[in-house]
Design a protein around this motif. Structure first.
Motif, PDB file in Angstrom:
ATOM      1  N   ALA A 222       0.803  -1.224   0.000  1.00  0.00           N
ATOM      2  CA  ALA A 222       0.000   0.000   0.000  1.00  0.00           C
ATOM      3  C   ALA A 222       0.836   1.275   0.000  1.00  0.00           C
TER       4      ALA A 222
ATOM      5  N   LEU B  65      -0.491  -2.194  -4.457  1.00  0.00           N
ATOM      6  CA  LEU B  65      -1.842  -2.691  -4.200  1.00  0.00           C
ATOM      7  C   LEU B  65      -2.838  -2.020  -5.143  1.00  0.00           C
ATOM      8  N   GLY B  66      -2.712  -0.714  -5.310  1.00  0.00           N
ATOM      9  CA  GLY B  66      -3.588  -0.010  -6.235  1.00  0.00           C
ATOM     10  C   GLY B  66      -3.459  -0.542  -7.650  1.00  0.00           C
TER      11      GLY B  66
ATOM     12  N   ARG C  27      -5.252  -3.867  -7.957  1.00  0.00           N
ATOM     13  CA  ARG C  27      -6.695  -3.586  -8.037  1.00  0.00           C
ATOM     14  C   ARG C  27      -7.060  -3.001  -9.406  1.00  0.00           C
TER      15      ARG C  27
ATOM     16  N   TYR D  91     -13.831  -1.826  -8.047  1.00  0.00           N
ATOM     17  CA  TYR D  91     -13.286  -0.814  -7.141  1.00  0.00           C
ATOM     18  C   TYR D  91     -13.620   0.616  -7.528  1.00  0.00           C
TER      19      TYR D  91
ATOM     20  N   ASP E 117      -9.770   2.340  -7.231  1.00  0.00           N
ATOM     21  CA  ASP E 117      -8.795   1.253  -7.251  1.00  0.00           C
ATOM     22  C   ASP E 117      -7.494   1.692  -6.587  1.00  0.00           C
TER      23      ASP E 117
ATOM     24  N   ALA F 267      -7.017   2.008  -1.682  1.00  0.00           N
ATOM     25  CA  ALA F 267      -6.096   0.911  -1.362  1.00  0.00           C
ATOM     26  C   ALA F 267      -5.337   1.259  -0.084  1.00  0.00           C
TER      27      ALA F 267
ATOM     28  N   ALA G  97      -7.618  -8.388  -3.229  1.00  0.00           N
ATOM     29  CA  ALA G  97      -7.184  -7.832  -4.515  1.00  0.00           C
ATOM     30  C   ALA G  97      -6.526  -8.904  -5.381  1.00  0.00           C
TER      31      ALA G  97
END
Length: 193
Positions: free
Chosen positions: A59, A71-72, A75, A98, A107, A111, A121
């Protein structure tokens, strides 16, 4: 960190690793095989670059004001796989994962460093990749088309072939793998691969 760095491999000697699953795929394939293999390698690169990271690392944001994180990106790429293969090509009425019209960057923006969110995710991404792989494998040829009426996939508002879709997904991943390289380097100094 060393001042001399190779930005193409995680290996100590800079040579391809026998363990690298991207190094041993099919070669000299036909058009479909070549496109599928190229996309497979991009997807594997995402997994390799994120391997061994905890939720906090996944993250970690790039630099302000960006909300981009590994993480984003997982996603985002799950959302892209879903929108492209499940919604556009297969015509399913599948809700967004998301994002929404009022939260276009959910997204990335939403996150956070939560192990359950990271696991979800990856599960979503793997589910969408599996759907896409099956769709492509079952398609009779690369001339299968879908209508991108809202021009959400760069069609200009018209028909797109599976061939164009595969090229577009390879481009989407390739663009983001540069981001992934920089994010991973920020986390722990690892570069390349």
């Amino acid at each position: 960190m060393s001042t001399t760095r190779r930005a193409d491999m995680f290996t100590e000697d800079g040579q391809p690793s026998d363990d690298d699953p991207r190094e041993h795929g099919p070669r000299l394939g036909d058009e479909r095989g070549t496109l599928v293999e190229s996309l497979r390698k991009q997807r594997l690169t995402l997994e390799l670059k994120c391997a061994g990271l905890d939720a906090a690392a996944m993250a970690l944001r790039a630099v302000e004001p960006s909300t981009m994180s590994l993480l984003g990106l997982v996603r985002h790429l799950a959302e892209m796989e879903r929108a492209t293969f499940r919604r556009l090509m297969a015509g399913e009425d599948a809700p967004r994962l998301y994002t929404s019209p009022t939260n276009r960057d959910g997204d990335f923006d939403d996150a956070v460093a939560d192990p359950a969110m990271v696991a979800q995710a990856w599960d979503a991404w793997r589910t969408e990749v599996a759907f896409a792989e099956k769709f492509v494998a079952d398609a009779p040829n690369l001339d299968v088309t879908a209508i991108d009426a809202l021009n959400q996939h760069g069609s200009g508002g018209g028909a797109m072939s599976l061939r164009e879709i595969l090229l577009g997904m390879i481009e989407e991943y390739a663009r983001h793998m540069g981001h992934v390289d920089l994010l991973r380097e920020r986390i722990d100094g690892r570069v390349g691969q």
